[in-house]
Design a protein around this motif. Structure first.
Motif, PDB file in Angstrom:
ATOM      1  N   ILE A  91      -4.402 -46.007 -14.058  1.00 41.89           N
ATOM      2  CA  ILE A  91      -3.240 -46.265 -14.897  1.00 41.89           C
ATOM      3  C   ILE A  91      -3.687 -47.097 -16.094  1.00 41.89           C
ATOM      4  CG2 ILE A  91      -1.612 -46.113 -12.971  1.00 41.89           C
ATOM      5  CD1 ILE A  91      -1.561 -49.181 -12.884  1.00 41.89           C
ATOM      6  N   MET A  92      -2.775 -47.329 -17.041  1.00 43.70           N
ATOM      7  CA  MET A  92      -3.131 -48.048 -18.249  1.00 43.70           C
ATOM      8  C   MET A  92      -3.647 -49.449 -17.952  1.00 43.70           C
ATOM      9  SD  MET A  92      -0.847 -48.669 -21.692  1.00 43.70           S
ATOM     10  CE  MET A  92      -0.514 -46.906 -21.789  1.00 43.70           C
ATOM     11  N   ALA A  93      -3.119 -50.078 -16.895  1.00 42.73           N
ATOM     12  CA  ALA A  93      -3.537 -51.437 -16.541  1.00 42.73           C
ATOM     13  C   ALA A  93      -4.983 -51.495 -16.068  1.00 42.73           C
ATOM     14  CB  ALA A  93      -2.621 -52.001 -15.457  1.00 42.73           C
ATOM     15  N   ASP A  94      -5.585 -50.328 -15.796  1.00 42.10           N
ATOM     16  CA  ASP A  94      -6.951 -50.270 -15.264  1.00 42.10           C
ATOM     17  C   ASP A  94      -8.008 -50.160 -16.356  1.00 42.10           C
ATOM     18  OD1 ASP A  94      -5.947 -50.251 -12.646  1.00 42.10           O
ATOM     19  OD2 ASP A  94      -5.733 -48.058 -12.669  1.00 42.10           O
ATOM     20  N   ARG A  95      -7.684 -50.478 -17.586  1.00 46.63           N
ATOM     21  CA  ARG A  95      -8.633 -50.260 -18.677  1.00 46.63           C
ATOM     22  C   ARG A  95      -9.942 -51.030 -18.458  1.00 46.63           C
ATOM     23  NH1 ARG A  95      -5.737 -50.512 -24.469  1.00 46.63           N
ATOM     24  NH2 ARG A  95      -7.692 -49.451 -24.998  1.00 46.63           N
ATOM     25  N   THR A  96      -9.841 -52.260 -17.919  1.00 42.71           N
ATOM     26  CA  THR A  96     -11.066 -53.034 -17.686  1.00 42.71           C
ATOM     27  C   THR A  96     -11.911 -52.405 -16.589  1.00 42.71           C
ATOM     28  OG1 THR A  96      -9.912 -55.070 -18.313  1.00 42.71           O
ATOM     29  CG2 THR A  96     -11.997 -55.310 -17.155  1.00 42.71           C
ATOM     30  N   SER A  97     -11.283 -52.023 -15.496  1.00 36.98           N
ATOM     31  CA  SER A  97     -12.060 -51.465 -14.389  1.00 36.98           C
ATOM     32  C   SER A  97     -12.673 -50.113 -14.749  1.00 36.98           C
ATOM     33  CB  SER A  97     -11.200 -51.351 -13.126  1.00 36.98           C
ATOM     34  OG  SER A  97     -10.107 -50.480 -13.327  1.00 36.98           O
ATOM     35  N   VAL A  98     -11.977 -49.320 -15.545  1.00 34.05           N
ATOM     36  CA  VAL A  98     -12.541 -48.044 -15.979  1.00 34.05           C
ATOM     37  C   VAL A  98     -13.772 -48.282 -16.858  1.00 34.05           C
ATOM     38  CG1 VAL A  98     -12.141 -46.009 -17.416  1.00 34.05           C
ATOM     39  CG2 VAL A  98     -10.403 -46.723 -15.767  1.00 34.05           C
ATOM     40  N   ALA A  99     -13.659 -49.244 -17.783  1.00 35.17           N
ATOM     41  CA  ALA A  99     -14.799 -49.576 -18.643  1.00 35.17           C
ATOM     42  C   ALA A  99     -15.952 -50.130 -17.813  1.00 35.17           C
ATOM     43  CB  ALA A  99     -14.372 -50.587 -19.708  1.00 35.17           C
ATOM     44  N   TYR A 100     -15.630 -50.923 -16.778  1.00 28.84           N
ATOM     45  CA  TYR A 100     -16.658 -51.489 -15.901  1.00 28.84           C
ATOM     46  C   TYR A 100     -17.394 -50.390 -15.141  1.00 28.84           C
ATOM     47  CZ  TYR A 100     -18.627 -54.020 -11.894  1.00 28.84           C
ATOM     48  OH  TYR A 100     -19.462 -54.502 -10.923  1.00 28.84           O
ATOM     49  N   ARG A 101     -16.647 -49.417 -14.609  1.00 26.81           N
ATOM     50  CA  ARG A 101     -17.283 -48.320 -13.883  1.00 26.81           C
ATOM     51  C   ARG A 101     -18.205 -47.515 -14.807  1.00 26.81           C
ATOM     52  NH1 ARG A 101     -12.988 -45.809  -9.478  1.00 26.81           N
ATOM     53  NH2 ARG A 101     -12.096 -47.784  -8.787  1.00 26.81           N
ATOM     54  N   LYS A 102     -17.751 -47.270 -16.015  1.00 27.44           N
ATOM     55  CA  LYS A 102     -18.587 -46.541 -16.976  1.00 27.44           C
ATOM     56  C   LYS A 102     -19.863 -47.318 -17.286  1.00 27.44           C
ATOM     57  CE  LYS A 102     -14.889 -43.985 -19.343  1.00 27.44           C
ATOM     58  NZ  LYS A 102     -14.164 -43.805 -20.638  1.00 27.44           N
ATOM     59  N   LEU A 103     -19.730 -48.637 -17.353  1.00 26.98           N
ATOM     60  CA  LEU A 103     -20.888 -49.485 -17.649  1.00 26.98           C
ATOM     61  C   LEU A 103     -21.924 -49.401 -16.528  1.00 26.98           C
ATOM     62  CD1 LEU A 103     -21.399 -51.331 -20.088  1.00 26.98           C
ATOM     63  CD2 LEU A 103     -20.584 -53.251 -18.722  1.00 26.98           C
ATOM     64  N   LEU A 104     -21.469 -49.441 -15.278  1.00 27.74           N
ATOM     65  CA  LEU A 104     -22.385 -49.338 -14.144  1.00 27.74           C
ATOM     66  C   LEU A 104     -23.089 -47.985 -14.125  1.00 27.74           C
ATOM     67  CD1 LEU A 104     -20.425 -51.016 -11.188  1.00 27.74           C
ATOM     68  CD2 LEU A 104     -22.134 -52.038 -12.694  1.00 27.74           C
ATOM     69  N   LYS A 105     -22.342 -46.953 -14.451  1.00 27.69           N
ATOM     70  CA  LYS A 105     -22.947 -45.620 -14.474  1.00 27.69           C
ATOM     71  C   LYS A 105     -24.000 -45.526 -15.567  1.00 27.69           C
ATOM     72  CE  LYS A 105     -21.727 -40.725 -14.295  1.00 27.69           C
ATOM     73  NZ  LYS A 105     -20.614 -39.744 -14.296  1.00 27.69           N
ATOM     74  N   LYS A 106     -23.717 -46.140 -16.717  1.00 26.56           N
ATOM     75  CA  LYS A 106     -24.662 -46.133 -17.826  1.00 26.56           C
ATOM     76  C   LYS A 106     -25.941 -46.890 -17.464  1.00 26.56           C
ATOM     77  CE  LYS A 106     -24.968 -47.190 -22.772  1.00 26.56           C
ATOM     78  NZ  LYS A 106     -24.241 -47.785 -23.945  1.00 26.56           N
ATOM     79  N   MET A 107     -25.810 -47.915 -16.606  1.00 33.82           N
ATOM     80  CA  MET A 107     -26.979 -48.680 -16.165  1.00 33.82           C
ATOM     81  C   MET A 107     -27.886 -47.872 -15.257  1.00 33.82           C
ATOM     82  SD  MET A 107     -25.085 -52.294 -15.325  1.00 33.82           S
ATOM     83  CE  MET A 107     -26.475 -52.907 -14.385  1.00 33.82           C
ATOM     84  N   GLY A 108     -27.375 -46.782 -14.722  1.00 37.76           N
ATOM     85  CA  GLY A 108     -28.191 -45.941 -13.857  1.00 37.76           C
ATOM     86  C   GLY A 108     -27.778 -45.925 -12.412  1.00 37.76           C
ATOM     87  N   LEU A 109     -26.718 -46.675 -12.062  1.00 36.28           N
ATOM     88  CA  LEU A 109     -26.243 -46.644 -10.685  1.00 36.28           C
ATOM     89  C   LEU A 109     -25.573 -45.304 -10.429  1.00 36.28           C
ATOM     90  CD1 LEU A 109     -24.780 -50.246 -10.288  1.00 36.28           C
ATOM     91  CD2 LEU A 109     -26.926 -49.346  -9.393  1.00 36.28           C
ATOM     92  N   GLY A 110     -25.700 -44.809  -9.212  1.00 34.72           N
ATOM     93  CA  GLY A 110     -25.144 -43.488  -8.968  1.00 34.72           C
ATOM     94  C   GLY A 110     -24.862 -43.152  -7.542  1.00 34.72           C
ATOM     95  N   ALA A 111     -25.872 -42.681  -6.817  1.00 33.03           N
ATOM     96  CA  ALA A 111     -25.690 -41.981  -5.552  1.00 33.03           C
ATOM     97  C   ALA A 111     -24.676 -42.597  -4.596  1.00 33.03           C
ATOM     98  CB  ALA A 111     -27.052 -41.828  -4.862  1.00 33.03           C
ATOM     99  N   ILE A 112     -24.985 -43.784  -4.098  1.00 30.12           N
ATOM    100  CA  ILE A 112     -24.109 -44.370  -3.083  1.00 30.12           C
ATOM    101  C   ILE A 112     -22.778 -44.823  -3.686  1.00 30.12           C
ATOM    102  CG2 ILE A 112     -24.863 -46.781  -3.234  1.00 30.12           C
ATOM    103  CD1 ILE A 112     -24.883 -46.809  -0.163  1.00 30.12           C
TER     104      ILE A 112
END
Length: 349
Positions: free
Chosen positions: A325-346
């Motif tokens: 939802i719109m209130a999740d803007r920080t958590s969505v950006a955080y998840r994208k950041l972790l993915k960009k760092m290379g975290l993935g499989a688990i």
């Protein structure tokens, strides 16, 4: 001046046997710095801790703090069972001694023999800051949070007792950044279910991670002190995210009051998290510190009940796996950041 974030006498650290992280995720996370102990608990009596499924020994000599593999390379005895003598740690099994650089300094059974360079414990870099001991298995990335209030004489500095959570570090971190849960999870501590509206806010990307400023009418006073908040006061909360699992929150109180909170996470394993919480405030500095401990414990106990029961246990980085939802803007950006760092499989299955 900041200590250099480098790993001297760098040694190969193998992927741990029975590791709960995927090899790819472990290799990414091992580059970053994490808190492993409170400064005051590290003495000349060695203690055993775990980081990223690696068993470590932590101790203090007269001149420095040492973090090393909790392993005597002779016969695999945990060095945390031993003791510190001068600048050396002594293995209780055969008396092998290791210096602060990891090199073996004495073999009592053969006092005159030349010591092989293979007899060396793996030593990791150490930073003592914010009342905590920090280390990194590879020491390559500088992700320690900025927390200027810790060195400000106008602020009182407090390290709350650490808090263990049977859940993943990613889920815990996202919960710390979540502003929509205040009214529901923290209804008994400071939230209000009649004030659940989340105003629009902006997420900015920075060179260290994320910066978020959130303005609302949700008071940060404990329930028994809500009367202290002026009517219609706007509470500014400023989040700064230092991935993978570090964040700070500054809460601006009435009359110029500031409360700084650090969310400092030690990922013990993929589903075990130890939370350290340094706090600084420039108000109520004469009030009992036990009250701070109690309120902090209440808030994070409320959070942990959610974190420990979420499914999947890991934080999904595939944004299609959960609704947003719109209130999740920080958590969505955080998840994208972790993915960009290379975290993935688990984190995505």
């Amino acid at each position: 001046m900041k200590e250099p974030l480098t790993l001297k006498n760098k040694q190969m650290i193998d992927y741990p046997k029975d590791c709960t992280f995927s090899k790819e995720d472990w290799e990414v996370l091992s580059k970053y710095w994490f808190p492993v102990a409170e400064s005051h608990e590290v003495t000349d009596k060695p203690i055993s801790i775990k980081l990223l499924d690696v068993n470590l020994v932590v101790y203090r000599t007269k001149h420095k703090v040492v973090v090393a593999r909790d392993l005597c390379v002779h016969r695999g005895t945990p060095l945390s069972m031993g003791w510190v003598d001068g600048e050396d740690i002594v293995c209780p099994y055969h008396g092998f001694r290791y210096g602060t650089d990891g090199k073996c300094t004495s073999i009592p059974a053969h006092p005159d023999a030349k010591i092989s360079p293979r007899l060396c414990m793996s030593v990791f870099p150490v930073i003592e800051r914010f009342g905590l001991i920090w280390t990194s298995l590879l020491g390559e990335e500088d992700n320690l949070p900025h927390f200027d209030a810790w060195d400000d004489d106008d602020f009182q500095q407090i390290v709350c007792p650490p808090f263990d959570i049977k859940g993943s570090a990613g889920r815990q971190m996202e919960g710390f950044l979540d502003v929509a849960h205040f009214a529901w999870v923290h209804n008994e501590s400071f939230g209000d279910r009649n004030n659940a509206f989340v105003p629009r806010y902006q997420v900015d990307h920075t060179d260290y991670g994320l910066h978020v400023e959130y303005l609302s009418t949700v008071s940060n006073y404990p329930k028994d002190q809500q009367y202290r908040a002026p009517e219609d006061f706007k509470w500014l909360r400023v989040f700064d995210v230092y991935p993978p699992f570090g964040a700070t929150l500054k809460v601006y109180f009435p009359n110029g009051g500031e409360l700084w909170i650090m969310n400092a996470v030690c990922p013990i394993s993929a589903r075990e998290t130890r939370l350290f919480v340094p706090i600084a405030r420039n108000f109520d500095k004469d009030s009992p510190i036990e009250d701070v401990y109690a309120f902090n414990l209440q808030v994070f106990t409320e959070d942990s009940e959610m974190v420990e029961n979420q499914k999947p246990e890991e934080l999904p980085l595939d944004l299609q796996m959960e609704a947003h939802i719109m209130a999740d803007r920080t958590s969505v950006a955080y998840r994208k950041l972790l993915k960009k760092m290379g975290l993935g499989a688990i984190y995505t299955s």
